[in-house]
Design a protein around this motif. Structure first.
Motif, short mmCIF file in Angstrom:
data_model
loop_
_atom_site.label_atom_id
_atom_site.label_comp_id
_atom_site.label_asym_id
_atom_site.label_seq_id
_atom_site.Cartn_x
_atom_site.Cartn_y
_atom_site.Cartn_z
N ARG A 1 7.58 3.93 6.67
CA ARG A 1 7.78 2.65 6.00
C ARG A 1 7.32 2.65 4.55
O ARG A 1 7.83 1.89 3.74
CB ARG A 1 6.99 1.58 6.74
CG ARG A 1 7.55 1.24 8.07
CD ARG A 1 6.77 0.07 8.67
NE ARG A 1 7.45 -0.40 9.84
CZ ARG A 1 7.15 -0.02 11.07
NH1 ARG A 1 6.17 0.82 11.27
NH2 ARG A 1 7.81 -0.51 12.08
N TRP A 2 6.31 3.45 4.20
CA TRP A 2 5.69 3.34 2.88
C TRP A 2 6.64 3.66 1.74
O TRP A 2 6.66 2.97 0.72
CB TRP A 2 4.44 4.21 2.80
CG TRP A 2 3.33 3.63 3.60
CD1 TRP A 2 2.87 4.07 4.80
CD2 TRP A 2 2.57 2.46 3.29
NE1 TRP A 2 1.86 3.26 5.26
CE2 TRP A 2 1.65 2.26 4.34
CE3 TRP A 2 2.57 1.57 2.22
CZ2 TRP A 2 0.75 1.20 4.35
CZ3 TRP A 2 1.66 0.52 2.24
CH2 TRP A 2 0.78 0.35 3.28
N VAL A 3 7.43 4.69 1.90
CA VAL A 3 8.34 5.06 0.82
C VAL A 3 9.48 4.03 0.73
O VAL A 3 9.90 3.66 -0.37
CB VAL A 3 8.87 6.49 1.02
CG1 VAL A 3 9.80 6.90 -0.10
CG2 VAL A 3 7.72 7.47 1.11
N ALA A 4 9.96 3.55 1.87
CA ALA A 4 10.98 2.50 1.86
C ALA A 4 10.43 1.22 1.24
O ALA A 4 11.13 0.53 0.50
CB ALA A 4 11.49 2.24 3.27
N ALA A 5 9.18 0.90 1.52
CA ALA A 5 8.56 -0.29 0.93
C ALA A 5 8.41 -0.12 -0.58
O ALA A 5 8.59 -1.08 -1.34
CB ALA A 5 7.20 -0.55 1.57
N ALA A 6 8.10 1.08 -1.04
CA ALA A 6 8.00 1.33 -2.47
C ALA A 6 9.35 1.14 -3.15
O ALA A 6 9.44 0.54 -4.24
CB ALA A 6 7.45 2.72 -2.73
N ALA A 7 10.41 1.64 -2.53
CA ALA A 7 11.76 1.44 -3.08
C ALA A 7 12.12 -0.04 -3.09
O ALA A 7 12.74 -0.54 -4.04
CB ALA A 7 12.78 2.23 -2.28
N ALA A 8 11.72 -0.76 -2.06
CA ALA A 8 11.99 -2.19 -2.00
C ALA A 8 11.26 -2.94 -3.11
O ALA A 8 11.80 -3.87 -3.70
CB ALA A 8 11.59 -2.74 -0.64
N VAL A 9 10.03 -2.53 -3.42
CA VAL A 9 9.27 -3.16 -4.50
C VAL A 9 10.00 -2.96 -5.83
O VAL A 9 10.14 -3.90 -6.62
CB VAL A 9 7.83 -2.60 -4.56
CG1 VAL A 9 7.15 -2.95 -5.87
CG2 VAL A 9 7.03 -3.12 -3.39
N GLY A 10 10.47 -1.74 -6.08
CA GLY A 10 11.21 -1.49 -7.31
C GLY A 10 12.51 -2.27 -7.39
O GLY A 10 12.85 -2.86 -8.41
N LEU A 11 13.22 -2.33 -6.27
CA LEU A 11 14.50 -3.03 -6.23
C LEU A 11 14.33 -4.54 -6.42
O LEU A 11 14.98 -5.15 -7.27
CB LEU A 11 15.18 -2.74 -4.89
CG LEU A 11 16.64 -3.10 -4.78
CD1 LEU A 11 17.34 -2.07 -3.93
CD2 LEU A 11 16.83 -4.46 -4.19
N VAL A 12 13.47 -5.13 -5.63
CA VAL A 12 13.25 -6.58 -5.71
C VAL A 12 12.63 -6.95 -7.05
O VAL A 12 12.96 -7.99 -7.64
CB VAL A 12 12.41 -7.07 -4.51
CG1 VAL A 12 12.02 -8.53 -4.66
CG2 VAL A 12 13.17 -6.86 -3.21
N GLY A 13 11.76 -6.09 -7.57
CA GLY A 13 11.17 -6.34 -8.88
C GLY A 13 12.22 -6.35 -9.99
O GLY A 13 12.19 -7.20 -10.89
N ALA A 14 13.17 -5.42 -9.93
CA ALA A 14 14.23 -5.38 -10.93
C ALA A 14 15.12 -6.61 -10.84
O ALA A 14 15.50 -7.20 -11.86
CB ALA A 14 15.06 -4.10 -10.76
N VAL A 15 15.46 -7.01 -9.62
CA VAL A 15 16.28 -8.22 -9.44
C VAL A 15 15.54 -9.44 -9.96
O VAL A 15 16.12 -10.29 -10.66
CB VAL A 15 16.69 -8.40 -7.95
CG1 VAL A 15 17.36 -9.74 -7.73
CG2 VAL A 15 17.61 -7.27 -7.52
N ALA A 16 14.26 -9.55 -9.66
CA ALA A 16 13.47 -10.70 -10.12
C ALA A 16 13.37 -10.71 -11.65
O ALA A 16 13.51 -11.76 -12.28
CB ALA A 16 12.08 -10.67 -9.50
N LEU A 17 13.13 -9.55 -12.23
CA LEU A 17 13.01 -9.47 -13.69
C LEU A 17 14.33 -9.82 -14.37
O LEU A 17 14.35 -10.55 -15.36
CB LEU A 17 12.57 -8.06 -14.10
CG LEU A 17 12.39 -7.83 -15.60
CD1 LEU A 17 11.24 -8.68 -16.12
CD2 LEU A 17 12.14 -6.36 -15.87
N LEU A 18 15.43 -9.33 -13.82
CA LEU A 18 16.73 -9.59 -14.43
C LEU A 18 17.27 -10.99 -14.12
O LEU A 18 18.28 -11.40 -14.68
CB LEU A 18 17.74 -8.53 -14.00
CG LEU A 18 17.42 -7.13 -14.53
CD1 LEU A 18 18.37 -6.10 -13.94
CD2 LEU A 18 17.48 -7.10 -16.05
N SER A 19 16.60 -11.72 -13.25
CA SER A 19 17.03 -13.10 -12.98
C SER A 19 16.49 -14.07 -14.03
O SER A 19 16.93 -15.21 -14.10
CB SER A 19 16.59 -13.54 -11.59
OG SER A 19 15.19 -13.68 -11.53
#
Length: 135
Positions: A67-85
């Motif tokens: 789960r840890w690596v998938a969670a890290a990818a999710a943090v990057g993905l959701v963070g980029a979406v939030a920043l670009l919103s």
């Protein structure tokens, strides 16, 4: 150093965050693509972006084995979406209000929660030899 060293784990986590952030940025730009057939507008960009989110996170979870690596990818993905919103310096937005924008703002986070929180399947034990013969 052994293969499972702390540096290898940190490197894989950092790479996962970077991959998630890059995919989140690219998909945020492309999620608004659509085509119209008569009176019906098909948001193919949104569908492709959400399928890509699921594929990226599932693939990372299956390949990395946890789960840890998938969670890290999710943090990057959701963070980029939030920043670009957020509105840009000139007031322009990449995720406008509306149904498609709302789905794109919330969808990746929901997919990430499902992929990361999904229970792991038990590993099957390998059997040596063939079927057990009755004596």
């Amino acid at each position: 150093m052994p293969d499972g060293s702390i540096w290898a784990r940190l490197g894989s986590l950092l790479l996962a965050v970077l991959l998630g952030a890059v995919y989140g940025a690219v998909a945020t730009i492309g999620h608004r693509q659509s085509f119209t057939i008569g009176e019906v507008t098909v948001p193919w960009g949104l569908v492709a972006a959400l399928v890509g989110v699921a594929a990226l996170l599932l693939g990372i979870r299956l390949v990395a084995g946890g789960r840890w690596v998938a969670a890290a990818a999710a943090v990057g993905l959701v963070g980029a979406v939030a920043l670009l919103s957020l509105p840009g310096p000139g007031g322009s937005v990449l995720i406008p209000s509306g149904l498609v924008g709302t789905i794109w703002s919330v969808g990746p986070a929901l997919i990430a929660v499902l992929v990361v929180a999904w229970p792991s399947l038990p590993q099957r034990r390998a059997t040596s030899g063939g079927p057990v013969a009755a004596h």
